[in-house]
Write a protein that holds these residues in place. Sequence first.
Motif, PDB file in Angstrom:
ATOM      1  N   LEU A  60      55.444  10.071  87.349  1.00 41.15           N
ATOM      2  CA  LEU A  60      56.197  11.055  86.583  1.00 41.15           C
ATOM      3  C   LEU A  60      55.548  12.439  86.527  1.00 41.15           C
ATOM      4  O   LEU A  60      56.228  13.454  86.525  1.00 41.15           O
ATOM      5  CB  LEU A  60      56.374  10.563  85.139  1.00 41.15           C
ATOM      6  CG  LEU A  60      57.259   9.340  84.912  1.00 41.15           C
ATOM      7  CD1 LEU A  60      57.240   8.968  83.437  1.00 41.15           C
ATOM      8  CD2 LEU A  60      58.682   9.601  85.377  1.00 41.15           C
ATOM      9  N   ALA A  61      54.236  12.482  86.474  1.00 45.57           N
ATOM     10  CA  ALA A  61      53.538  13.666  85.966  1.00 45.57           C
ATOM     11  C   ALA A  61      53.471  14.836  86.932  1.00 45.57           C
ATOM     12  O   ALA A  61      53.217  14.666  88.116  1.00 45.57           O
ATOM     13  CB  ALA A  61      52.127  13.280  85.540  1.00 45.57           C
ATOM     14  N   ASP A  62      53.641  16.042  86.375  1.00 42.19           N
ATOM     15  CA  ASP A  62      53.140  17.251  87.026  1.00 42.19           C
ATOM     16  C   ASP A  62      51.627  17.300  86.834  1.00 42.19           C
ATOM     17  O   ASP A  62      50.882  17.576  87.763  1.00 42.19           O
ATOM     18  CB  ASP A  62      53.771  18.504  86.414  1.00 42.19           C
ATOM     19  CG  ASP A  62      55.251  18.608  86.703  1.00 42.19           C
ATOM     20  OD1 ASP A  62      55.667  18.213  87.806  1.00 42.19           O
ATOM     21  OD2 ASP A  62      56.002  19.071  85.822  1.00 42.19           O
ATOM     22  N   ARG A  63      51.204  17.042  85.569  1.00 42.94           N
ATOM     23  CA  ARG A  63      49.775  16.903  85.268  1.00 42.94           C
ATOM     24  C   ARG A  63      49.577  15.735  84.306  1.00 42.94           C
ATOM     25  O   ARG A  63      50.482  15.381  83.551  1.00 42.94           O
ATOM     26  CB  ARG A  63      49.202  18.180  84.632  1.00 42.94           C
ATOM     27  CG  ARG A  63      49.009  19.329  85.590  1.00 42.94           C
ATOM     28  CD  ARG A  63      48.106  20.408  84.980  1.00 42.94           C
ATOM     29  NE  ARG A  63      48.633  20.893  83.709  1.00 42.94           N
ATOM     30  CZ  ARG A  63      47.868  21.370  82.725  1.00 42.94           C
ATOM     31  NH1 ARG A  63      46.546  21.404  82.852  1.00 42.94           N
ATOM     32  NH2 ARG A  63      48.425  21.817  81.603  1.00 42.94           N
ATOM     33  N   ILE A  64      48.384  15.172  84.358  1.00 45.51           N
ATOM     34  CA  ILE A  64      48.024  14.014  83.538  1.00 45.51           C
ATOM     35  C   ILE A  64      46.804  14.370  82.695  1.00 45.51           C
ATOM     36  O   ILE A  64      45.867  15.006  83.182  1.00 45.51           O
ATOM     37  CB  ILE A  64      47.679  12.798  84.425  1.00 45.51           C
ATOM     38  CG1 ILE A  64      48.902  12.348  85.233  1.00 45.51           C
ATOM     39  CG2 ILE A  64      47.120  11.636  83.602  1.00 45.51           C
ATOM     40  CD1 ILE A  64      48.578  11.311  86.301  1.00 45.51           C
ATOM     41  N   ALA A  65      46.815  13.931  81.425  1.00 44.25           N
ATOM     42  CA  ALA A  65      45.609  13.973  80.597  1.00 44.25           C
ATOM     43  C   ALA A  65      45.191  12.535  80.329  1.00 44.25           C
ATOM     44  O   ALA A  65      45.988  11.734  79.829  1.00 44.25           O
ATOM     45  CB  ALA A  65      45.871  14.700  79.285  1.00 44.25           C
ATOM     46  N   VAL A  66      43.960  12.201  80.673  1.00 44.30           N
ATOM     47  CA  VAL A  66      43.424  10.866  80.437  1.00 44.30           C
ATOM     48  C   VAL A  66      42.642  10.904  79.123  1.00 44.30           C
ATOM     49  O   VAL A  66      41.718  11.708  78.963  1.00 44.30           O
ATOM     50  CB  VAL A  66      42.497  10.411  81.586  1.00 44.30           C
ATOM     51  CG1 VAL A  66      42.048   8.968  81.364  1.00 44.30           C
ATOM     52  CG2 VAL A  66      43.213  10.554  82.936  1.00 44.30           C
ATOM     53  N   VAL A  67      43.030  10.038  78.182  1.00 43.47           N
ATOM     54  CA  VAL A  67      42.407  10.002  76.859  1.00 43.47           C
ATOM     55  C   VAL A  67      41.757   8.639  76.651  1.00 43.47           C
ATOM     56  O   VAL A  67      42.335   7.598  76.988  1.00 43.47           O
ATOM     57  CB  VAL A  67      43.456  10.260  75.756  1.00 43.47           C
ATOM     58  CG1 VAL A  67      42.800  10.280  74.377  1.00 43.47           C
ATOM     59  CG2 VAL A  67      44.196  11.565  76.004  1.00 43.47           C
ATOM     60  N   TYR A  68      40.550   8.658  76.085  1.00 41.71           N
ATOM     61  CA  TYR A  68      39.840   7.401  75.805  1.00 41.71           C
ATOM     62  C   TYR A  68      38.957   7.607  74.585  1.00 41.71           C
ATOM     63  O   TYR A  68      38.225   8.600  74.504  1.00 41.71           O
ATOM     64  CB  TYR A  68      38.995   6.988  77.017  1.00 41.71           C
ATOM     65  CG  TYR A  68      38.217   5.703  76.837  1.00 41.71           C
ATOM     66  CD1 TYR A  68      38.862   4.527  76.452  1.00 41.71           C
ATOM     67  CD2 TYR A  68      36.846   5.664  77.061  1.00 41.71           C
ATOM     68  CE1 TYR A  68      38.155   3.348  76.290  1.00 41.71           C
ATOM     69  CE2 TYR A  68      36.129   4.487  76.909  1.00 41.71           C
ATOM     70  CZ  TYR A  68      36.788   3.333  76.520  1.00 41.71           C
ATOM     71  OH  TYR A  68      36.088   2.159  76.356  1.00 41.71           O
ATOM     72  N   ASN A  69      39.061   6.693  73.637  1.00 39.10           N
ATOM     73  CA  ASN A  69      38.289   6.782  72.388  1.00 39.10           C
ATOM     74  C   ASN A  69      38.469   8.131  71.688  1.00 39.10           C
ATOM     75  O   ASN A  69      37.528   8.692  71.133  1.00 39.10           O
ATOM     76  CB  ASN A  69      36.801   6.535  72.649  1.00 39.10           C
ATOM     77  CG  ASN A  69      36.504   5.052  72.832  1.00 39.10           C
ATOM     78  OD1 ASN A  69      37.319   4.197  72.479  1.00 39.10           O
ATOM     79  ND2 ASN A  69      35.348   4.746  73.391  1.00 39.10           N
ATOM     80  N   GLY A  70      39.706   8.657  71.752  1.00 39.80           N
ATOM     81  CA  GLY A  70      40.005   9.900  71.066  1.00 39.80           C
ATOM     82  C   GLY A  70      39.511  11.149  71.754  1.00 39.80           C
ATOM     83  O   GLY A  70      39.672  12.259  71.237  1.00 39.80           O
ATOM     84  N   LYS A  71      38.894  10.984  72.938  1.00 41.34           N
ATOM     85  CA  LYS A  71      38.342  12.137  73.659  1.00 41.34           C
ATOM     86  C   LYS A  71      39.087  12.345  74.971  1.00 41.34           C
ATOM     87  O   LYS A  71      39.499  11.389  75.630  1.00 41.34           O
ATOM     88  CB  LYS A  71      36.849  11.924  73.935  1.00 41.34           C
ATOM     89  CG  LYS A  71      36.001  11.894  72.675  1.00 41.34           C
ATOM     90  CD  LYS A  71      34.523  11.789  73.016  1.00 41.34           C
ATOM     91  CE  LYS A  71      33.670  11.830  71.751  1.00 41.34           C
ATOM     92  NZ  LYS A  71      32.218  11.786  72.038  1.00 41.34           N
TER      93      LYS A  71
END
Length: 314
Positions: A202-213
């Motif tokens: 789906l993404a144009d851009r992706i943000a990877v989040v882990y443990n709130g960071k």
Amino acid sequence: MIELLNVNKEYQEQHALDHLSLTINDGELFVLVGPSGSGKTTLLKTINRLVVPTSGQVKIDGKDVADVDLQQLRRRIGYVLQTGALFPNMTVAENASVQLDNLKWPAEKKHERIAELMTEVGLDPDHFLDRMPSELSGGEAQRVGIVRALAAKPGLVLMDESFSALDPVSRRQLQQIVINLHRDLDSTIVFVTHDMHEALRLADRIAVVYNGKLQQVGTPTEILTEPANAFVSSFFADEQQTDQLLGQVLAAGFGRPAKPNEPGTKMVKGQSIFEWATALQKSQIDQVIVDDTALSDHDLIDYLASLETEGDHH
């Protein structure tokens, strides 16, 4: 533009979001991805103030959402939940029109808008508008949820694990609907998922989040080919091994610049080489167009051969 500035959210001294900063550009299909409990849904909900940060700011077009009237804020934002979340005592037409009723749209204009969107998501308005939610499949209910979210033409749409409860076929159909709607509408979409393949598709851009960071922000190709750390690399490892994407084909140097209006099936970087092969099989044209690059059937064969060669070297 959406800006999260040093956003922190604590629950009982635990960080759901840990001083996270992020910018989402106008018109992006921006995907937040991470394992369960990573903070991605909490982050999404700070945008429409379903979650209020412990500290930090969330801004839309330069205005702090904390300073905007809550009702006005949410009327400008479409919201699609994990299930269709339709009101069981209201027809499909009534469910789809909730925002338009609040905005006091005239009946004829309201019907025209809902019918148009129902057609866009593959539901015949003549057959579906008078039905009750109990008469719909999960995929149909979710399509109505998308219509409701888009009805008032919001500039921003939030989608929270919207397809996770659906079967694979319905899920894939709805992913394609979102890609098509995003291409046709002038809206920013922020989409939350824990499914790596869905994010990449789906993404144009992706943000990877882990443990709130925040671990990394990038295009699907950047995430796959240049992971920022060991977590990102391991999180997407299966995708790298089993489902090569068109973005990776372009990154490997295949294809040629497409000419203006050159014929070819339009595809996006997040789609897989298997979808590419299917598109070539179904089309009378022997190429696809990805952004400004033309990929032919020979490129597909050459790319697969290069993967085999790499495998021999290992």
